[in-house]
Design a protein around this motif. Structure first.
Motif, PDB file in Angstrom:
ATOM      1  N   LEU A  85       0.828  -1.205   0.000  1.00  0.00           N
ATOM      2  CA  LEU A  85       0.000   0.000   0.000  1.00  0.00           C
ATOM      3  C   LEU A  85       0.863   1.256   0.000  1.00  0.00           C
ATOM      4  N   VAL A  86       1.879   1.267   0.844  1.00  0.00           N
ATOM      5  CA  VAL A  86       2.754   2.436   0.916  1.00  0.00           C
ATOM      6  C   VAL A  86       3.518   2.618  -0.393  1.00  0.00           C
ATOM      7  N   SER A  87       3.840   1.517  -1.053  1.00  0.00           N
ATOM      8  CA  SER A  87       4.575   1.615  -2.319  1.00  0.00           C
ATOM      9  C   SER A  87       3.768   2.345  -3.385  1.00  0.00           C
ATOM     10  N   GLN A  88       2.454   2.376  -3.220  1.00  0.00           N
ATOM     11  CA  GLN A  88       1.600   3.043  -4.195  1.00  0.00           C
ATOM     12  C   GLN A  88       1.273   4.484  -3.810  1.00  0.00           C
ATOM     13  N   VAL A  89       1.922   4.976  -2.778  1.00  0.00           N
ATOM     14  CA  VAL A  89       1.815   6.386  -2.414  1.00  0.00           C
ATOM     15  C   VAL A  89       2.850   7.149  -3.221  1.00  0.00           C
ATOM     16  N   ALA A  90       2.423   8.128  -3.983  1.00  0.00           N
ATOM     17  CA  ALA A  90       3.335   8.889  -4.838  1.00  0.00           C
ATOM     18  C   ALA A  90       4.356   9.659  -4.001  1.00  0.00           C
ATOM     19  N   THR A  91       5.507   9.918  -4.591  1.00  0.00           N
ATOM     20  CA  THR A  91       6.586  10.609  -3.879  1.00  0.00           C
ATOM     21  C   THR A  91       6.139  11.977  -3.360  1.00  0.00           C
ATOM     22  N   MET A  92       5.406  12.727  -4.177  1.00  0.00           N
ATOM     23  CA  MET A  92       4.949  14.045  -3.740  1.00  0.00           C
ATOM     24  C   MET A  92       4.001  13.929  -2.546  1.00  0.00           C
ATOM     25  N   ASP A  93       3.208  12.857  -2.511  1.00  0.00           N
ATOM     26  CA  ASP A  93       2.316  12.649  -1.370  1.00  0.00           C
ATOM     27  C   ASP A  93       3.107  12.306  -0.114  1.00  0.00           C
ATOM     28  N   LEU A  94       4.207  11.573  -0.287  1.00  0.00           N
ATOM     29  CA  LEU A  94       5.070  11.275   0.858  1.00  0.00           C
ATOM     30  C   LEU A  94       5.660  12.561   1.429  1.00  0.00           C
ATOM     31  N   LEU A  95       6.083  13.438   0.534  1.00  0.00           N
ATOM     32  CA  LEU A  95       6.673  14.698   0.989  1.00  0.00           C
ATOM     33  C   LEU A  95       5.629  15.562   1.693  1.00  0.00           C
ATOM     34  N   ARG A  96       4.412  15.546   1.177  1.00  0.00           N
ATOM     35  CA  ARG A  96       3.340  16.300   1.848  1.00  0.00           C
ATOM     36  C   ARG A  96       3.098  15.744   3.248  1.00  0.00           C
ATOM     37  N   ALA A  97       3.188  14.416   3.375  1.00  0.00           N
ATOM     38  CA  ALA A  97       2.977  13.795   4.688  1.00  0.00           C
ATOM     39  C   ALA A  97       4.077  14.209   5.651  1.00  0.00           C
ATOM     40  N   VAL A  98       5.318  14.293   5.162  1.00  0.00           N
ATOM     41  CA  VAL A  98       6.430  14.735   6.004  1.00  0.00           C
ATOM     42  C   VAL A  98       6.182  16.158   6.498  1.00  0.00           C
ATOM     43  N   ILE A  99       5.768  17.026   5.574  1.00  0.00           N
ATOM     44  CA  ILE A  99       5.495  18.421   5.938  1.00  0.00           C
ATOM     45  C   ILE A  99       4.322  18.501   6.910  1.00  0.00           C
ATOM     46  N   SER A 100       3.291  17.702   6.662  1.00  0.00           N
ATOM     47  CA  SER A 100       2.108  17.727   7.525  1.00  0.00           C
ATOM     48  C   SER A 100       2.456  17.354   8.962  1.00  0.00           C
TER      49      SER A 100
END
Length: 248
Positions: A85-100
């Motif tokens: 599931l996590v592998s299908q999270v786009a890189t930009m979404d991962l970065l947004r999660a880090v910022i969030s």
């Protein structure tokens, strides 16, 4: 493996007995010449069946499973693992999660999400295929897939680098890894997360379950891979420009 034309025609007659070829092409958005060429060659692409199934409000996964070569898909779909599931999270979404998750002083919300954070982008994304294989690889997966399918490891790796994988190889990869068959089909874009029977919100839940450290490491790995890809593209672009300069 493309679907045998004869089996495809029998399937089409079963699901749409009164529809003409022109009707099928019109409602599915497939060009008549494309379908005709596939039938003449005796091999119909899986994407063709998926498009027609959607147009007829049928389950692409179930209909694909009605063919002998994909019979394993007929069983109740196994839910993807958290890593898939996590592998299908786009890189930009991962970065947004880090910022969030960062503190407000760094522009974040200090929590695992906010109403201001956009919803996750649906799969597939720019590196979804390679990420999926990496998520289920125990170190020997590529060798097992190669031995089972006869596909040379370098050819398999080339498909991953190009972020593509044939449906047949996606199923073979899942089988060799001992995971559900839908992960690869979603990663390649053949079917959607909903069509695969994934639990709504499962991808977001898997992302939220990552610790801050795990999320940061994953985001860093994605950024490093993105940087390598961009540098490679820039080098190829520079070489192309140099060739044109020499010719011109």
């Amino acid at each position: 493996m493309p679907l045998p034309a004869k089996a495809f025609q029998l399937w089409l007659h079963r699901v749409a007995p009164s529809a003409s070829t022109a009707d099928i092409c019109r409602i599915s958005g497939i060009k008549r010449t494309t379908l005709a060429q596939q039938l003449v060659r005796g091999k119909v692409a899986e994407t063709t069946l998926v498009s027609i199934s959607r147009a007829l409000d049928l389950s692409p996964l179930a209909e694909l499973g009605s063919f002998d070569h994909y019979a394993e898909l007929a069983a109740a779909p196994q839910q993807p693992t958290p890593a898939e599931l996590v592998s299908q999270v786009a890189t930009m979404d991962l970065l947004r999660a880090v910022i969030s998750r960062s503190s407000p002083s760094y522009g974040g919300y200090g929590d695992h999400g906010s109403s201001m954070t956009p919803a996750l982008t649906p799969a597939p994304h720019a590196t979804s295929v390679r990420n999926w294989v990496d998520a289920i690889d125990d170190g020997e997966l590529r060798h097992r897939v190669s031995a089972a399918t006869g596909v040379a490891p370098q050819n398999y790796s080339a498909q991953l680098t190009a972020n593509r994988l044939s449906p047949e190889l996606a199923v073979a990869t899942a089988r060799a890894a001992g995971v559900g068959f839908t992960g690869g089909l979603v990663a390649t874009g053949l079917i959607t997360e909903a069509e695969a029977g994934w639990t709504p919100g499962a991808k977001q839940a898997a992302l939220d379950a990552l610790s801050d450290g795990e999320l940061s490491v994953l985001a860093g790995e994605r950024l490093q891979a993105l940087g390598k890809a961009l540098r490679r593209h820039e080098q190829e672009q520079a070489q192309t420009e140099k060739i044109w300069e020499n010719l011109g």
